[in-house]
Write an enzyme that holds these catalytic residues in place. Sequence first.
Site, mmCIF file in Angstrom:
data_model
loop_
_atom_site.group_PDB
_atom_site.id
_atom_site.type_symbol
_atom_site.label_atom_id
_atom_site.label_comp_id
_atom_site.label_asym_id
_atom_site.label_seq_id
_atom_site.Cartn_x
_atom_site.Cartn_y
_atom_site.Cartn_z
ATOM 1 C CD GLU A 119 -1.114 -2.295 2.221
ATOM 2 O OE1 GLU A 119 0.078 -2.552 1.977
ATOM 3 O OE2 GLU A 119 -1.778 -2.914 3.057
ATOM 4 C CB CYS A 122 0.050 -4.134 8.696
ATOM 5 S SG CYS A 122 0.992 -2.630 8.445
ATOM 6 C CB CYS A 129 -0.668 -0.350 5.527
ATOM 7 S SG CYS A 129 0.952 -0.894 5.033
ATOM 8 C CB ALA A 160 15.281 -39.268 -4.487
ATOM 9 C CB SER A 207 20.082 -43.947 -0.655
ATOM 10 O OG SER A 207 20.649 -42.945 0.145
ATOM 11 C CG ASP A 227 22.020 -41.099 3.614
ATOM 12 O OD1 ASP A 227 22.326 -42.296 3.612
ATOM 13 O OD2 ASP A 227 20.954 -40.659 3.147
ATOM 14 C CD GLU A 282 16.294 -33.137 1.613
ATOM 15 O OE1 GLU A 282 17.105 -34.030 1.371
ATOM 16 O OE2 GLU A 282 16.398 -31.986 1.179
HETATM 17 N N1 LIG Z 1 16.096 -41.669 -1.342
HETATM 18 C C1 LIG Z 1 15.779 -40.764 -0.443
HETATM 19 O O1 LIG Z 1 15.040 -39.805 -0.702
HETATM 20 C C2 LIG Z 1 16.335 -40.883 0.932
HETATM 21 C C3 LIG Z 1 16.329 -39.759 1.775
HETATM 22 C C4 LIG Z 1 16.820 -39.899 3.064
HETATM 23 C C5 LIG Z 1 17.307 -41.119 3.475
HETATM 24 N N2 LIG Z 1 17.319 -42.172 2.615
HETATM 25 C C6 LIG Z 1 17.790 -43.472 3.051
HETATM 26 O O2 LIG Z 1 16.876 -43.925 4.039
HETATM 27 C C7 LIG Z 1 17.566 -44.765 4.955
HETATM 28 C C8 LIG Z 1 17.208 -44.342 6.352
HETATM 29 O O3 LIG Z 1 15.800 -44.396 6.503
HETATM 30 P P1 LIG Z 1 15.114 -45.164 7.688
HETATM 31 O O4 LIG Z 1 13.690 -45.290 7.378
HETATM 32 O O5 LIG Z 1 15.885 -46.377 7.999
HETATM 33 O O6 LIG Z 1 15.350 -44.198 8.932
HETATM 34 P P2 LIG Z 1 15.157 -42.637 9.182
HETATM 35 O O7 LIG Z 1 13.798 -42.261 8.815
HETATM 36 O O8 LIG Z 1 16.295 -41.893 8.609
HETATM 37 O O9 LIG Z 1 15.345 -42.582 10.760
HETATM 38 C C9 LIG Z 1 14.419 -43.275 11.543
HETATM 39 C C10 LIG Z 1 14.738 -43.042 12.984
HETATM 40 O O10 LIG Z 1 14.561 -41.676 13.335
HETATM 41 C C11 LIG Z 1 13.856 -41.575 14.554
HETATM 42 N N3 LIG Z 1 12.502 -41.069 14.259
HETATM 43 C C12 LIG Z 1 12.023 -40.650 13.064
HETATM 44 N N4 LIG Z 1 10.765 -40.191 13.194
HETATM 45 C C13 LIG Z 1 10.439 -40.323 14.487
HETATM 46 C C14 LIG Z 1 9.281 -40.016 15.241
HETATM 47 N N5 LIG Z 1 8.193 -39.444 14.677
HETATM 48 N N6 LIG Z 1 9.287 -40.298 16.562
HETATM 49 C C15 LIG Z 1 10.381 -40.847 17.141
HETATM 50 N N7 LIG Z 1 11.500 -41.144 16.490
HETATM 51 C C16 LIG Z 1 11.544 -40.890 15.174
HETATM 52 C C17 LIG Z 1 13.836 -42.967 15.127
HETATM 53 O O11 LIG Z 1 15.057 -43.055 15.817
HETATM 54 P P3 LIG Z 1 15.379 -44.174 16.924
HETATM 55 O O12 LIG Z 1 15.515 -45.442 16.143
HETATM 56 O O13 LIG Z 1 16.650 -43.686 17.498
HETATM 57 O O14 LIG Z 1 14.224 -44.219 17.843
HETATM 58 C C18 LIG Z 1 13.808 -43.813 13.885
HETATM 59 O O15 LIG Z 1 14.264 -45.121 14.080
HETATM 60 C C19 LIG Z 1 19.036 -44.622 4.633
HETATM 61 O O16 LIG Z 1 19.420 -45.763 3.918
HETATM 62 C C20 LIG Z 1 19.112 -43.432 3.727
HETATM 63 O O17 LIG Z 1 20.160 -43.556 2.795
HETATM 64 C C21 LIG Z 1 16.842 -42.088 1.355
#
Ligand SMILES: NC(=O)c1ccc[n+]([C@@H]2O[C@H](COP(=O)([O-])OP(=O)(O)OC[C@H]3O[C@@H](n4cnc5c(N)ncnc54)[C@H](OP(=O)(O)O)[C@@H]3O)[C@@H](O)[C@H]2O)c1
Length: 338
Positions: A56, A79, A88, A157, A171, A203, A271
């Site tokens: 404005e 605002c 404003c 991804a 990954s 990672d 992510e």
């Molecule tokens: N392609 C892609 O886009 C991409 C992106 C990122 C990662 N990755 C791959 O994904 C893999 C990892 O994924 P992932 O599923 O094994 O594990 P993650 O999602 O990276 O981590 C999971 C851990 O985070 C904690 N967590 C997450 N959300 C939570 C919640 N709401 N409440 C409490 N704790 C929570 C827990 O930790 P605690 O176990 O300590 O309780 C759980 O075990 C890797 O191989 C990586 O390379 C791929």
Amino acid sequence: MNNLALDKELMFKAIEEAKRGIPHVYPNPAVGCVIHDGGKILSTGYHKMFGGNHAEHDALQKLDKSARGLTMYVSLEPCAHVGKTVACSDLIDPEIFKRIVIAEKDPNKKASGSIEKIKRSGIEVEVGLLKEEARALNKRFYVFHEQKRPYVILKYASTLDGFVAENDGYSKWITNEKSRKENHYTRSICDAILVGSNTARLDNPNLGSHGLAKDPKIVVINNDEDLSSLNLFKKEPIVYSSKDLTDNYEKNISFILNDLYKKNIQSLLVEGGAKTISGFINSGVFDELHCYIAPKFLGEGLNIFQGKSSIKKNYGLKIVDAKIIGDDVKIIYTRNAN
Ligand SMILES: NC(=O)c1ccc[n+]([C@@H]2O[C@H](COP(=O)([O-])OP(=O)(O)OC[C@H]3O[C@@H](n4cnc5c(N)ncnc54)[C@H](OP(=O)(O)O)[C@@H]3O)[C@@H](O)[C@H]2O)c1
């Protein structure tokens, strides 16, 4: 052209003006303004950058103040507070303006409250013209102030068969360099980026914008594993650990989003990995999904969705953009709920 058609045309113009300020005004909303005398546009303006003049004010600076009986079209309620700039609503002179058309009210309690004040000055006020278009312009801002949580974008991804990592957690990289760069840009326009502990450990990611613009604040969910030697711990991340968390993922997500709201985080990019993203999908608290899909098959590995669902379940997802990036595809969904 009838009055409503003219009003709409001028409000569209105000919204187009507003877009010129994106992303420089962030975390403020983008706002545009048009001033009309019933026959022609006399002035236009927009909020150009954070801390700068509001739309404005910008339009009024270019206006010949001898004009009378004018209408102002503005995409957000003016605002009512003195912050980095003057209020404003104090600039809108009833000697000059007979009417003001506002697309949508301001959800920010600190700035809102001008409508009654403007009406009391004798100016006719109309609210709600092209409201949906105006809200879409500032969707993060509206979610933040109305739902008191950051706007949540989930990003992953995957291969064509839905895997985000091989069985051993490898990954890097599923998608091509251009896709990854595209996501670096998304990082640069988000306040924070969140990963789970497995992604942090396996990672050891950088999670920055790779010099494109500012880096988002890093957030890690990590129940007590010592990850202090990892790259992201050099950047003073916000860490949610067992003292904050329960064994209920949905409750934890609600706690985390509430805490990030209090820390003034308006947008959050999640992510991964799969468990973390699935937690958000299952909780239903997310606004946008960015899927990057590469022309690869794994057959086995870590699937993006960890949990149970059914074909009948409606996630309320609507495609808003699909883009070819080399041989990858990026699909953006938003949720109907928002
Ligand atoms: N392609 C892609 O886009 C991409 C992106 C990122 C990662 N990755 C791959 O994904 C893999 C990892 O994924 P992932 O599923 O094994 O594990 P993650 O999602 O990276 O981590 C999971 C851990 O985070 C904690 N967590 C997450 N959300 C939570 C919640 N709401 N409440 C409490 N704790 C929570 C827990 O930790 P605690 O176990 O300590 O309780 C759980 O075990 C890797 O191989 C990586 O390379 C791929």
